[in-house]
Design a protein around this motif. Structure first.
Motif, mmCIF file in Angstrom:
data_model
loop_
_atom_site.group_PDB
_atom_site.id
_atom_site.type_symbol
_atom_site.label_atom_id
_atom_site.label_comp_id
_atom_site.label_asym_id
_atom_site.label_seq_id
_atom_site.Cartn_x
_atom_site.Cartn_y
_atom_site.Cartn_z
ATOM 1 N N PHE A 17 0.844 -1.361 0.019
ATOM 2 C CA PHE A 17 -0.037 0.068 -0.032
ATOM 3 C C PHE A 17 0.900 1.298 0.063
ATOM 4 O O PHE A 17 1.846 1.402 0.994
ATOM 5 C CB PHE A 17 -1.079 0.065 1.163
ATOM 6 C CG PHE A 17 -1.911 -1.044 1.462
ATOM 7 C CD1 PHE A 17 -3.011 -1.207 0.354
ATOM 8 C CD2 PHE A 17 -1.675 -2.249 2.344
ATOM 9 C CE1 PHE A 17 -4.071 -2.146 0.834
ATOM 10 C CE2 PHE A 17 -2.705 -3.220 2.366
ATOM 11 C CZ PHE A 17 -3.707 -3.158 1.484
ATOM 12 N N PHE A 20 4.323 0.583 1.029
ATOM 13 C CA PHE A 20 4.664 -0.016 2.230
ATOM 14 C C PHE A 20 4.017 -1.442 2.146
ATOM 15 O O PHE A 20 3.071 -1.682 1.769
ATOM 16 C CB PHE A 20 3.785 0.601 3.246
ATOM 17 C CG PHE A 20 3.889 -0.223 4.703
ATOM 18 C CD1 PHE A 20 4.625 0.031 5.531
ATOM 19 C CD2 PHE A 20 2.752 -1.200 5.105
ATOM 20 C CE1 PHE A 20 5.028 -0.785 6.762
ATOM 21 C CE2 PHE A 20 2.729 -1.822 6.226
ATOM 22 C CZ PHE A 20 3.882 -1.624 7.196
ATOM 23 N N ALA A 22 2.437 -4.593 3.292
ATOM 24 C CA ALA A 22 1.911 -5.122 4.432
ATOM 25 C C ALA A 22 1.706 -6.808 3.978
ATOM 26 O O ALA A 22 2.048 -7.326 5.424
ATOM 27 C CB ALA A 22 0.141 -4.713 3.852
ATOM 28 N N PRO A 41 1.749 -9.124 16.014
ATOM 29 C CA PRO A 41 1.328 -7.728 16.658
ATOM 30 C C PRO A 41 0.854 -6.794 15.614
ATOM 31 O O PRO A 41 0.366 -7.277 14.514
ATOM 32 C CB PRO A 41 2.964 -6.961 16.416
ATOM 33 C CG PRO A 41 3.718 -7.806 15.844
ATOM 34 C CD PRO A 41 3.252 -9.250 15.632
ATOM 35 N N ASN A 42 0.016 -6.012 15.840
ATOM 36 C CA ASN A 42 -0.804 -4.880 15.027
ATOM 37 C C ASN A 42 0.089 -4.501 13.892
ATOM 38 O O ASN A 42 1.099 -4.028 14.084
ATOM 39 C CB ASN A 42 -1.083 -3.767 15.818
ATOM 40 C CG ASN A 42 -2.175 -3.974 16.616
ATOM 41 O OD1 ASN A 42 -3.151 -5.010 16.338
ATOM 42 N ND2 ASN A 42 -2.674 -3.249 17.719
ATOM 43 N N GLY A 43 -0.415 -4.506 12.648
ATOM 44 C CA GLY A 43 0.120 -4.213 11.489
ATOM 45 C C GLY A 43 1.143 -5.382 10.895
ATOM 46 O O GLY A 43 1.600 -4.988 10.017
ATOM 47 N N ALA A 44 1.109 -6.732 11.268
ATOM 48 C CA ALA A 44 1.556 -7.609 11.018
ATOM 49 C C ALA A 44 1.231 -8.082 9.460
ATOM 50 O O ALA A 44 2.011 -8.757 8.743
ATOM 51 C CB ALA A 44 1.736 -8.748 11.889
ATOM 52 N N GLY A 45 0.057 -7.807 9.070
ATOM 53 C CA GLY A 45 -0.513 -8.207 8.007
ATOM 54 C C GLY A 45 -1.560 -9.471 7.971
ATOM 55 O O GLY A 45 -1.984 -9.641 6.934
ATOM 56 N N LYS A 46 -2.131 -9.548 9.184
ATOM 57 C CA LYS A 46 -3.215 -10.613 9.273
ATOM 58 C C LYS A 46 -4.265 -10.296 8.589
ATOM 59 O O LYS A 46 -4.990 -11.171 7.786
ATOM 60 C CB LYS A 46 -3.494 -10.605 10.783
ATOM 61 C CG LYS A 46 -2.239 -11.000 11.555
ATOM 62 C CD LYS A 46 -2.631 -11.233 13.117
ATOM 63 C CE LYS A 46 -2.911 -10.046 14.029
ATOM 64 N NZ LYS A 46 -2.094 -9.075 13.965
ATOM 65 N N THR A 47 -4.867 -9.210 8.910
ATOM 66 C CA THR A 47 -6.154 -8.451 8.155
ATOM 67 C C THR A 47 -6.034 -8.535 6.591
ATOM 68 O O THR A 47 -6.672 -9.003 5.848
ATOM 69 C CB THR A 47 -6.661 -7.233 8.711
ATOM 70 O OG1 THR A 47 -6.920 -7.154 10.002
ATOM 71 C CG2 THR A 47 -7.931 -6.982 8.109
ATOM 72 N N THR A 48 -4.805 -8.151 6.183
ATOM 73 C CA THR A 48 -4.581 -7.960 4.687
ATOM 74 C C THR A 48 -4.603 -9.570 3.981
ATOM 75 O O THR A 48 -5.259 -9.634 3.291
ATOM 76 C CB THR A 48 -3.132 -7.221 4.395
ATOM 77 O OG1 THR A 48 -3.195 -6.042 5.172
ATOM 78 C CG2 THR A 48 -3.011 -7.262 2.970
HETATM 79 P P1 ADP Z 1 -3.058 -6.813 11.091
HETATM 80 O O1 ADP Z 1 -4.316 -7.215 10.813
HETATM 81 O O2 ADP Z 1 -1.856 -7.754 11.545
HETATM 82 O O3 ADP Z 1 -3.002 -5.784 12.563
HETATM 83 P P2 ADP Z 1 -3.013 -5.376 8.620
HETATM 84 O O4 ADP Z 1 -3.289 -6.294 7.582
HETATM 85 O O5 ADP Z 1 -4.125 -4.437 9.191
HETATM 86 O O6 ADP Z 1 -2.306 -5.778 9.931
HETATM 87 O O7 ADP Z 1 -2.077 -3.826 8.395
HETATM 88 C C1 ADP Z 1 -0.616 -4.390 7.895
HETATM 89 C C2 ADP Z 1 -0.243 -3.059 7.391
HETATM 90 O O8 ADP Z 1 -0.886 -2.464 6.225
HETATM 91 C C3 ADP Z 1 -0.635 -1.864 8.412
HETATM 92 O O9 ADP Z 1 0.562 -1.078 8.480
HETATM 93 C C4 ADP Z 1 -1.689 -1.040 7.631
HETATM 94 O O10 ADP Z 1 -1.747 0.191 8.115
HETATM 95 C C5 ADP Z 1 -1.329 -1.288 6.492
HETATM 96 N N1 ADP Z 1 -2.843 -1.304 5.588
HETATM 97 C C6 ADP Z 1 -3.705 -2.358 5.471
HETATM 98 N N2 ADP Z 1 -4.754 -2.001 4.542
HETATM 99 C C7 ADP Z 1 -4.358 -0.713 4.084
HETATM 100 C C8 ADP Z 1 -5.120 -0.044 2.984
HETATM 101 N N3 ADP Z 1 -6.268 -0.296 2.268
HETATM 102 N N4 ADP Z 1 -4.500 1.105 2.500
HETATM 103 C C9 ADP Z 1 -3.218 1.457 3.460
HETATM 104 N N5 ADP Z 1 -2.539 0.694 4.143
HETATM 105 C C10 ADP Z 1 -3.026 -0.300 4.525
#
Ligand code: ADP
Length: 248
Positions: A17, A20, A22, A41-48
């Motif tokens: 993104f 960066f 992710a 940890p937060n920001g590790a990429g789990k949601t992505t």
């Molecule tokens: P987790 O779920 O492990 O906390 P995320 O997958 O939410 O981690 O996020 C990984 C990184 O990608 C974070 O730094 C987040 O800010 C970034 N990120 C996730 N989705 C987006 C997006 N749609 N646009 C910009 N940055 C994103």
């Protein structure tokens, strides 16, 4: 040998993104029938990662095979949803005005269109399946109560039950025990454990006691890739994990 072949094979997935990363060359193998926990940890990429697996986000590079044949990265979101991957988000979304039973009924018919579904008559087999899921999610007694009166934990189970009505092969579950009481967490552990084998389950969770209570294998994500993988004991004694994740 407990290997049944992969239900999910993610290979070299990268997603940036605005420059960066992710997800950074992430590779992950999940056995069919496995119950896997993803922590990090937060920001590790789990949601992505969950977004990529459900077609919500397209990665820049990589492969993701579901059940050995379907390349998830080539399929649109709605096709993935119908191909046997169910996702449960952290916040429960149930139909509060409908009864617990009707929620499950609706979920079973969802592919036919929500509008007509409650006018279908259930056959015996469908009725049995709903009863079976009601028992599994411990809501048999509440079957005819409106979902709106359920506790937070019970709503989470109902949503898992609704996903089960569509017979998913792989369930992606995001922070199932957030906001639950200790007793509800224990029941959730039982529920998810009982699903493994018949379904494959990937759970993203921060509650380490919960992770320990359900997971055979834990994958630790860090900076967009898998840093370590193993049993909870192996993970907690891994020096790299302690450094980045446990802050030691
Ligand atoms: P987790 O779920 O492990 O906390 P995320 O997958 O939410 O981690 O996020 C990984 C990184 O990608 C974070 O730094 C987040 O800010 C970034 N990120 C996730 N989705 C987006 C997006 N749609 N646009 C910009 N940055 C994103």
């Amino acid at each position: 040998d407990t290997r049944h072949g992969p239900i999910l094979y993610v290979e070299g997935v990268t997603k940036s993104f605005d420059g960066f990363r992710a997800l950074d060359d992430l590779t992950l193998y999940i056995d069919d029938g496995e119950l896997r926990c993803l922590i990090g940890p937060n920001g590790a990429g789990k949601t992505t990662l969950m977004d990529v697996l459900t077609g919500k986000t397209r990665p820049d590079t990589g492969q993701a095979w579901f059940g050995q044949r379907l390349n998830l990265l080539e399929l649109p979101e709605h096709v993935i949803a119908q191909s046997g991957i169910g996702r449960k988000f952290q916040k429960p979304t149930v139909f509060e005005q409908l009864t617990v039973f009707e929620n499950l009924e609706l979920a079973m018919h969802a592919s036919r269109g929500l509008w007509t579904s409650l006018r279908w008559r259930l056959d015996g087999e469908q009725q049995d399946r709903i009863d079976e899921v009601l028992a599994l999610i411990s809501l048999t007694e509440q079957a005819h109560a409106p979902a709106g009166v359920l506790s937070h934990g019970q709503k989470q189970w109902l949503e898992i039950g609704s996903l089960l009505m569509q017979n998913p092969r792989l369930l992606l579950v995001d922070e199932p025990v957030a906001g639950m009481t200790g007793q509800e967490s224990e029941k959730t552990a039982e529920l998810l454990t009982s699903l493994a084998g018949k379904h494959s389950v990937v759970v993203v969770e921060h509650d380490m006691d919960f992770v320990r209570s359900i997971a055979r294998t834990v994958s630790v994500l860090h900076q967009g890739s898998v840093l370590a993988e193993g049993s909870m004991d192996e993970i907690q004694s891994d020096a790299r994990v302690r450094e980045v994740y446990l802050g030691e």
